[in-house]
Design a protein around this motif. Sequence first.
Motif, PDB file in Angstrom:
ATOM      1  N   VAL A 144      -2.862   2.240   3.478  1.00  0.00           N
ATOM      2  CA  VAL A 144      -1.763   2.400   4.440  1.00  0.00           C
ATOM      3  C   VAL A 144      -2.331   2.533   5.848  1.00  0.00           C
ATOM      4  O   VAL A 144      -1.853   1.889   6.792  1.00  0.00           O
ATOM      5  N   THR A 156      -3.787   7.210  -5.400  1.00  0.00           N
ATOM      6  CA  THR A 156      -3.113   7.773  -4.232  1.00  0.00           C
ATOM      7  C   THR A 156      -4.039   7.781  -3.024  1.00  0.00           C
ATOM      8  O   THR A 156      -3.618   7.429  -1.905  1.00  0.00           O
ATOM      9  N   ALA A 190       0.487   4.091  -2.788  1.00  0.00           N
ATOM     10  CA  ALA A 190       0.210   5.475  -2.415  1.00  0.00           C
ATOM     11  C   ALA A 190       1.259   6.433  -2.983  1.00  0.00           C
ATOM     12  O   ALA A 190       0.944   7.580  -3.311  1.00  0.00           O
ATOM     13  N   GLY A 194      -4.535   4.201  -1.923  1.00  0.00           N
ATOM     14  CA  GLY A 194      -3.293   3.755  -1.298  1.00  0.00           C
ATOM     15  C   GLY A 194      -3.121   4.317   0.099  1.00  0.00           C
ATOM     16  O   GLY A 194      -2.675   3.620   1.005  1.00  0.00           O
ATOM     17  N   THR A 195      -3.511   5.569   0.288  1.00  0.00           N
ATOM     18  CA  THR A 195      -3.417   6.188   1.615  1.00  0.00           C
ATOM     19  C   THR A 195      -4.380   5.521   2.591  1.00  0.00           C
ATOM     20  O   THR A 195      -4.026   5.259   3.748  1.00  0.00           O
ATOM     21  N   SER A 227       0.829  -1.212   0.000  1.00  0.00           N
ATOM     22  CA  SER A 227       0.000   0.000   0.000  1.00  0.00           C
ATOM     23  C   SER A 227       0.861   1.259   0.000  1.00  0.00           C
ATOM     24  O   SER A 227       0.477   2.280  -0.578  1.00  0.00           O
TER      25      SER A 227
END
Length: 108
Positions: free
Chosen positions: A69, A62, A53, A65-66, A49
């Motif tokens: 995370v 993005t 991101a 991905g954030t 991840s």
Amino acid sequence: MNTVTIMQLFVFLLAGFVGFQTISRIPPLLHTPLMAATNAISGISLVASLVLAGANYGLLATLLGTVAVACAMANVVGGFLITDRMLAMFKRAPSPKTGASERSAAKS
């Protein structure tokens, strides 16, 4: 929705169901090793991840991905906290230490 998206959603839901059924049937004795393996898998998810991101594939990638995370990090930290708590249950209570004077008095 196209056919590929529907198939991916189906596989995701099926994997969730199979995972839930598998985890719910694990005996309590095996929970600690299972949590350790799950933490390792979550660590791999965290690395993936982070790559997603930061890869600059676009705004949606993005953002997703954030979010990934954050979820993976919460899973890793929570898993280690739970594993530590479970391992603490297996520790023996410290035995009271007797002083040297008590030991010599007991021998006499």
